[in-house]
Scaffold this motif. Structure first.
Motif, PDB file in Angstrom:
ATOM      1  N   ARG A 142     -29.550  -2.396  63.143  1.00  0.00           N
ATOM      2  CA  ARG A 142     -30.384  -1.645  61.953  1.00  0.00           C
ATOM      3  C   ARG A 142     -31.461  -0.698  62.475  1.00  0.00           C
ATOM      4  NH1 ARG A 142     -31.883  -6.979  57.871  1.00  0.00           N
ATOM      5  NH2 ARG A 142     -29.878  -7.088  56.991  1.00  0.00           N
ATOM      6  N   ARG A 143     -31.999  -1.078  63.540  1.00  0.00           N
ATOM      7  CA  ARG A 143     -32.965  -0.058  64.146  1.00  0.00           C
ATOM      8  C   ARG A 143     -32.161   1.218  64.648  1.00  0.00           C
ATOM      9  NH1 ARG A 143     -34.255   2.822  68.444  1.00  0.00           N
ATOM     10  NH2 ARG A 143     -32.617   1.601  69.758  1.00  0.00           N
ATOM     11  N   GLN A 144     -30.978   1.041  64.762  1.00  0.00           N
ATOM     12  CA  GLN A 144     -30.070   2.686  64.911  1.00  0.00           C
ATOM     13  C   GLN A 144     -29.402   3.131  63.742  1.00  0.00           C
ATOM     14  OE1 GLN A 144     -27.266   1.981  68.329  1.00  0.00           O
ATOM     15  NE2 GLN A 144     -28.502   0.497  69.385  1.00  0.00           N
ATOM     16  N   GLY A 145     -29.605   2.087  62.672  1.00  0.00           N
ATOM     17  CA  GLY A 145     -29.407   2.825  61.287  1.00  0.00           C
ATOM     18  C   GLY A 145     -27.738   2.685  61.150  1.00  0.00           C
ATOM     19  N   LEU A 146     -27.190   1.565  61.698  1.00  0.00           N
ATOM     20  CA  LEU A 146     -25.793   1.361  61.700  1.00  0.00           C
ATOM     21  C   LEU A 146     -25.192   0.272  60.590  1.00  0.00           C
ATOM     22  CD1 LEU A 146     -24.733   1.357  65.553  1.00  0.00           C
ATOM     23  CD2 LEU A 146     -24.652   3.118  63.866  1.00  0.00           C
ATOM     24  N   SER A 147     -24.360   0.446  59.847  1.00  0.00           N
ATOM     25  CA  SER A 147     -23.691  -0.603  59.185  1.00  0.00           C
ATOM     26  C   SER A 147     -22.873  -1.551  59.945  1.00  0.00           C
ATOM     27  CB  SER A 147     -22.900   0.042  58.034  1.00  0.00           C
ATOM     28  OG  SER A 147     -21.827   0.550  58.440  1.00  0.00           O
ATOM     29  N   ARG A 148     -22.583  -2.621  59.416  1.00  0.00           N
ATOM     30  CA  ARG A 148     -21.833  -3.522  60.311  1.00  0.00           C
ATOM     31  C   ARG A 148     -20.219  -2.661  60.693  1.00  0.00           C
ATOM     32  NH1 ARG A 148     -22.673  -9.381  57.338  1.00  0.00           N
ATOM     33  NH2 ARG A 148     -24.540  -9.762  58.530  1.00  0.00           N
ATOM     34  N   ALA A 149     -19.886  -2.084  59.825  1.00  0.00           N
ATOM     35  CA  ALA A 149     -18.535  -1.393  59.979  1.00  0.00           C
ATOM     36  C   ALA A 149     -18.869  -0.376  61.068  1.00  0.00           C
ATOM     37  CB  ALA A 149     -18.012  -0.723  58.570  1.00  0.00           C
ATOM     38  N   GLN A 150     -19.867   0.530  61.073  1.00  0.00           N
ATOM     39  CA  GLN A 150     -20.128   1.580  61.935  1.00  0.00           C
ATOM     40  C   GLN A 150     -20.431   0.793  63.536  1.00  0.00           C
ATOM     41  OE1 GLN A 150     -23.504   3.326  59.796  1.00  0.00           O
ATOM     42  NE2 GLN A 150     -22.450   4.918  59.462  1.00  0.00           N
ATOM     43  N   ALA A 151     -20.992  -0.174  63.472  1.00  0.00           N
ATOM     44  CA  ALA A 151     -21.270  -0.934  64.824  1.00  0.00           C
ATOM     45  C   ALA A 151     -20.059  -1.324  65.355  1.00  0.00           C
ATOM     46  CB  ALA A 151     -22.408  -1.906  64.528  1.00  0.00           C
ATOM     47  N   ALA A 152     -19.235  -2.018  64.316  1.00  0.00           N
ATOM     48  CA  ALA A 152     -17.726  -2.375  64.912  1.00  0.00           C
ATOM     49  C   ALA A 152     -16.899  -1.264  65.620  1.00  0.00           C
ATOM     50  CB  ALA A 152     -17.143  -3.227  63.722  1.00  0.00           C
ATOM     51  N   ALA A 153     -16.951  -0.169  64.691  1.00  0.00           N
ATOM     52  CA  ALA A 153     -15.975   1.056  65.409  1.00  0.00           C
ATOM     53  C   ALA A 153     -16.879   1.396  66.782  1.00  0.00           C
ATOM     54  CB  ALA A 153     -16.293   2.033  64.384  1.00  0.00           C
ATOM     55  N   VAL A 154     -18.174   1.488  66.737  1.00  0.00           N
ATOM     56  CA  VAL A 154     -18.643   2.040  68.046  1.00  0.00           C
ATOM     57  C   VAL A 154     -18.554   0.990  69.012  1.00  0.00           C
ATOM     58  CG1 VAL A 154     -20.813   2.435  69.086  1.00  0.00           C
ATOM     59  CG2 VAL A 154     -20.415   3.314  66.899  1.00  0.00           C
ATOM     60  N   CYS A 155     -18.666  -0.247  68.998  1.00  0.00           N
ATOM     61  CA  CYS A 155     -18.525  -1.476  69.880  1.00  0.00           C
ATOM     62  C   CYS A 155     -17.102  -1.856  70.043  1.00  0.00           C
ATOM     63  CB  CYS A 155     -19.487  -2.664  69.426  1.00  0.00           C
ATOM     64  SG  CYS A 155     -21.245  -2.144  69.308  1.00  0.00           S
ATOM     65  N   GLY A 156     -16.216  -1.647  69.328  1.00  0.00           N
ATOM     66  CA  GLY A 156     -14.728  -1.937  69.441  1.00  0.00           C
ATOM     67  C   GLY A 156     -14.794  -3.477  69.209  1.00  0.00           C
ATOM     68  N   VAL A 157     -15.257  -3.832  68.254  1.00  0.00           N
ATOM     69  CA  VAL A 157     -14.999  -5.077  67.691  1.00  0.00           C
ATOM     70  C   VAL A 157     -14.787  -5.139  66.159  1.00  0.00           C
ATOM     71  CG1 VAL A 157     -16.429  -6.345  69.471  1.00  0.00           C
ATOM     72  CG2 VAL A 157     -17.506  -5.561  67.401  1.00  0.00           C
ATOM     73  N   SER A 158     -14.568  -6.145  65.621  1.00  0.00           N
ATOM     74  CA  SER A 158     -14.150  -6.349  63.999  1.00  0.00           C
ATOM     75  C   SER A 158     -15.711  -6.537  63.517  1.00  0.00           C
ATOM     76  CB  SER A 158     -13.348  -7.470  63.782  1.00  0.00           C
ATOM     77  OG  SER A 158     -13.923  -8.666  63.734  1.00  0.00           O
ATOM     78  N   THR A 159     -15.335  -6.031  62.067  1.00  0.00           N
ATOM     79  CA  THR A 159     -16.660  -6.264  61.097  1.00  0.00           C
ATOM     80  C   THR A 159     -17.025  -7.641  61.002  1.00  0.00           C
ATOM     81  OG1 THR A 159     -16.108  -4.218  60.107  1.00  0.00           O
ATOM     82  CG2 THR A 159     -17.654  -5.532  58.966  1.00  0.00           C
ATOM     83  N   SER A 160     -15.914  -8.412  60.894  1.00  0.00           N
ATOM     84  CA  SER A 160     -16.149  -9.896  60.937  1.00  0.00           C
ATOM     85  C   SER A 160     -16.858 -10.436  62.129  1.00  0.00           C
ATOM     86  CB  SER A 160     -14.761 -10.739  60.324  1.00  0.00           C
ATOM     87  OG  SER A 160     -14.077 -10.569  61.586  1.00  0.00           O
ATOM     88  N   PHE A 161     -16.343  -9.937  63.236  1.00  0.00           N
ATOM     89  CA  PHE A 161     -17.132 -10.282  64.484  1.00  0.00           C
ATOM     90  C   PHE A 161     -18.746 -10.002  64.290  1.00  0.00           C
ATOM     91  CE2 PHE A 161     -18.990  -9.587  68.728  1.00  0.00           C
ATOM     92  CZ  PHE A 161     -18.837 -11.011  69.096  1.00  0.00           C
TER      93      PHE A 161
END
Length: 88
Positions: free
Chosen positions: A20-39
């Motif tokens: 949240r501090r980085q202003g990322l949605s779960r979907a955005q974080a998933a894309a950046v981190c190489g994991v799924s949104t459900s993860f």
């Protein structure tokens, strides 16, 4: 933060706060981190059910670092005398 089974709820809060501090949605974080949104959802709610590898991917993708200070108790490899843990 010392990572223990008892500290996993704190880990979940810290992961969510950093995302949240980085202003990322779960979907955005998933894309950046190489994991799924459900993860991401699972890691932020119950990281004890998540694989260590994926938790490390998530943390690394968010710019966090994890470190291990050493083993507690007996040497699991039985090579305590070897500095690199390899048998000679």
């Amino acid at each position: 933060m010392k990572l223990t089974p008892d500290s996993l709820p704190e880990l979940a809060l810290r992961l969510k706060a950093e995302r949240r501090r980085q202003g990322l949605s779960r979907a955005q974080a998933a894309a950046v981190c190489g994991v799924s949104t459900s993860f991401i959802r699972d890691a932020e709610s119950d990281p004890g059910r998540c694989s260590l590898l994926k938790l490390l991917l998530l943390g690394s993708g968010l710019g966090l670092q994890a470190s291990f200070d050493g083993w507690l108790g007996d040497d699991p490899g039985g090579d305590a005398g070897s500095p690199d843990g390899n048998a000679e």
